[in-house]
Design an enzyme around this catalytic site. Structure first.
Site, PDB file in Angstrom:
ATOM      1  N   PRO A  43       0.842  -1.205   0.000  1.00  0.00           N
ATOM      2  CA  PRO A  43       0.000   0.000   0.000  1.00  0.00           C
ATOM      3  C   PRO A  43       0.873   1.249   0.000  1.00  0.00           C
ATOM      4  O   PRO A  43       1.905   1.289   0.672  1.00  0.00           O
ATOM      5  CB  PRO A  43      -0.782  -0.104   1.311  1.00  0.00           C
ATOM      6  N   ASP A  55      15.046   4.155   4.164  1.00  0.00           N
ATOM      7  CA  ASP A  55      14.088   3.279   3.468  1.00  0.00           C
ATOM      8  C   ASP A  55      14.733   2.595   2.259  1.00  0.00           C
ATOM      9  O   ASP A  55      14.500   1.412   2.004  1.00  0.00           O
ATOM     10  CB  ASP A  55      12.864   4.086   3.005  1.00  0.00           C
ATOM     11  N   GLY A  65       3.426   4.756   5.087  1.00  0.00           N
ATOM     12  CA  GLY A  65       4.582   4.513   5.948  1.00  0.00           C
ATOM     13  C   GLY A  65       5.293   3.197   5.720  1.00  0.00           C
ATOM     14  O   GLY A  65       6.135   2.791   6.528  1.00  0.00           O
ATOM     15  N   LEU A  66       4.976   2.520   4.594  1.00  0.00           N
ATOM     16  CA  LEU A  66       5.583   1.197   4.385  1.00  0.00           C
ATOM     17  C   LEU A  66       6.685   1.215   3.318  1.00  0.00           C
ATOM     18  O   LEU A  66       7.121   0.174   2.850  1.00  0.00           O
ATOM     19  CB  LEU A  66       4.490   0.172   4.032  1.00  0.00           C
ATOM     20  N   GLY A  67       7.116   2.413   2.949  1.00  0.00           N
ATOM     21  CA  GLY A  67       8.306   2.528   2.093  1.00  0.00           C
ATOM     22  C   GLY A  67       8.056   2.264   0.623  1.00  0.00           C
ATOM     23  O   GLY A  67       8.969   1.821  -0.080  1.00  0.00           O
ATOM     24  N   SER A  68       6.841   2.577   0.127  1.00  0.00           N
ATOM     25  CA  SER A  68       6.577   2.268  -1.284  1.00  0.00           C
ATOM     26  C   SER A  68       7.404   3.152  -2.234  1.00  0.00           C
ATOM     27  O   SER A  68       7.868   2.663  -3.261  1.00  0.00           O
ATOM     28  CB  SER A  68       5.082   2.358  -1.607  1.00  0.00           C
ATOM     29  N   SER A  69       7.609   4.426  -1.887  1.00  0.00           N
ATOM     30  CA  SER A  69       8.397   5.290  -2.780  1.00  0.00           C
ATOM     31  C   SER A  69       9.826   4.757  -2.895  1.00  0.00           C
ATOM     32  O   SER A  69      10.386   4.656  -3.997  1.00  0.00           O
ATOM     33  CB  SER A  69       8.490   6.717  -2.241  1.00  0.00           C
ATOM     34  N   ALA A  70      10.397   4.408  -1.742  1.00  0.00           N
ATOM     35  CA  ALA A  70      11.774   3.900  -1.757  1.00  0.00           C
ATOM     36  C   ALA A  70      11.847   2.591  -2.538  1.00  0.00           C
ATOM     37  O   ALA A  70      12.752   2.391  -3.352  1.00  0.00           O
ATOM     38  CB  ALA A  70      12.271   3.683  -0.327  1.00  0.00           C
ATOM     39  N   ALA A  71      10.861   1.703  -2.327  1.00  0.00           N
ATOM     40  CA  ALA A  71      10.882   0.410  -3.019  1.00  0.00           C
ATOM     41  C   ALA A  71      10.777   0.621  -4.537  1.00  0.00           C
ATOM     42  O   ALA A  71      11.443  -0.077  -5.311  1.00  0.00           O
ATOM     43  CB  ALA A  71       9.753  -0.482  -2.513  1.00  0.00           C
TER      44      ALA A  71
HETATM   45  C1  MEV Z   1      10.027   7.495   6.702  1.00  0.00           C
HETATM   46  O1  MEV Z   1       9.861   6.114   6.424  1.00  0.00           O
HETATM   47  C2  MEV Z   1      11.028   7.655   7.799  1.00  0.00           C
HETATM   48  C3  MEV Z   1      11.320   9.109   8.164  1.00  0.00           C
HETATM   49  O2  MEV Z   1      12.284   9.049   9.228  1.00  0.00           O
HETATM   50  C4  MEV Z   1      11.892   9.899   7.010  1.00  0.00           C
HETATM   51  C5  MEV Z   1      13.277   9.470   6.587  1.00  0.00           C
HETATM   52  O3  MEV Z   1      13.972   8.728   7.289  1.00  0.00           O
HETATM   53  O4  MEV Z   1      13.676   9.921   5.502  1.00  0.00           O
HETATM   54  C6  MEV Z   1      10.098   9.836   8.698  1.00  0.00           C
END
Ligand code: MEV
Length: 331
Positions: A110, A160, A114-120
């Protein structure tokens, strides 16, 4: 460099920040876990100058130089796809090659919770495009993916992208790098997606304002965050989940203090605790997003509560997750 194949596939996992989110942006420790939900990317070289991107979210667009042609999706499609196009362009430019690409994204992660989809997405695109030239190197992938992720959220700590690239459990400090954590036990973690989407960039900016207006308080909170992350490193290594839960509760108080939790998140966490969870906290940027819960594996009351979430007025949804030990995979 010349392309040695006309297509490549890569996939990269999402993540949980177990400890230290936000404080990690200021070069303090974060503890992270990769999860068994992934973004899958297929890249084909095409015979045009265009970078065409199709996402299973129903977004389709084509980039030619600075021009964008929207083929499917809402107004924001360009803003969502542009950094992903730049991610592919960065790899092409690093490899000294100017080819058109068709990029397809399929995800069971999803997004914006907060589950890191952009980074993935950045990790998987970087790996797939680089695999057109040779066997990619993981350190190079994570470094380039962080550069691309910073087009989405400019102050990214890079945590991430690192966990998505290398997988497993990780201790991460922005200017020092990471070390893997090996746990004696498989952690039993619950995950609640509140369903409320957030912008990581906006939350990181709000914490920056908090830091600037509450200088001494932020210093104290940072010190606590660091102590908690250090203790968590030991607790994970020893498989001491009870202590881990306790540390999650302590970490959540810090996140409340810096203003990234809210009533709804706190309510869900309190219910989990009254039902016998060892601990719970928001994970990632906050402002909605997701919650992690550490609980005794034989606590059926809590399991029933988590399973009931989609049907109750509390909202949210429980997502079964396990730690992913593979990191980015290229095919
Ligand atoms: C986001 O997954 C984690 C944060 O600490 C941002 C970051 O580390 O870049 C909020």
């Amino acid at each position: 460099m010349r392309v040695v194949r006309s297509s490549a596939r890569a996939s990269a996992p999402g993540k949980l920040v177990l400890f230290g989110e936000h404080f990690v942006v200021y070069n303090n420790t974060a503890v992270l876990a990769a999860i068994n939900r992934r973004v899958n990317v297929t890249v084909h070289v095409n015979n045009t100058d265009n970078i065409n991107i199709t996402s299973d979210l129903g977004l389709i667009g084509s980039f030619k130089d600075s021009r964008f042609n929207l083929l499917s999706g809402p107004q924001e499609t360009r803003a969502i796809l542009a950094p992903l196009c730049e991610c592919a362009r960065l790899v092409l430019s690093e490899r000294g090659c100017n080819r058109g690409l068709d990029i397809d994204l399929v995800s069971n992660l999803p997004e914006s919770v907060g589950l890191g989809s952009s980074a993935a997405c950045c990790v998987a695109i970087t790996a797939a495009v680089d695999a057109l030239f040779h066997k990619p190197d993981r350190y190079w992938i994570s470094e380039k993916a962080v550069e691309s992720e910073r087009l989405i959220h400019k102050d990214s700590s890079g945590a991430d992208c690192h966990i998505s690239t290398f997988g497993g459990l990780m201790y991460f400090v922005k200017n020092e790098g990471f070390k893997k954590i090996y746990s004696k036990k498989q952690l039993s973690l619950g995950l609640i997606n509140t369903g409320r989407k957030h912008s990581t960039g906006k939350l990181v900016s709000s914490v920056k304002k908090f830091k600037e207006t509450n200088v001494s308080l932020f210093k104290v909170l940072t010190l606590f965050s660091e102590i908690i992350s250090q203790k968590a490193f030991v607790a994970i290594s020893e498989g001491d989940e009870k202590t881990l839960g306790n540390l999650m509760n302590q970490n959540h108080v810090l996140l409340q203090e810096i203003g990234v939790s809210d009533k709804k998140i706190d309510e869900l966490i309190n219910i989990c605790l009254t039902k016998g969870a060892w601990g719970a906290k928001l994970t990632g940027a906050g402002g909605g997003g997701s919650i992690i819960v550490s609980f005794p594996p034989n606590n059926y009351e809590l399991k029933v509560f988590l399973d009931s979430l989609g049907k109750s007025e509390l909202g949210g949804q429980s997502i079964p997750v396990k730690v992913d030990f593979s990191g980015v995979l290229v095919a």
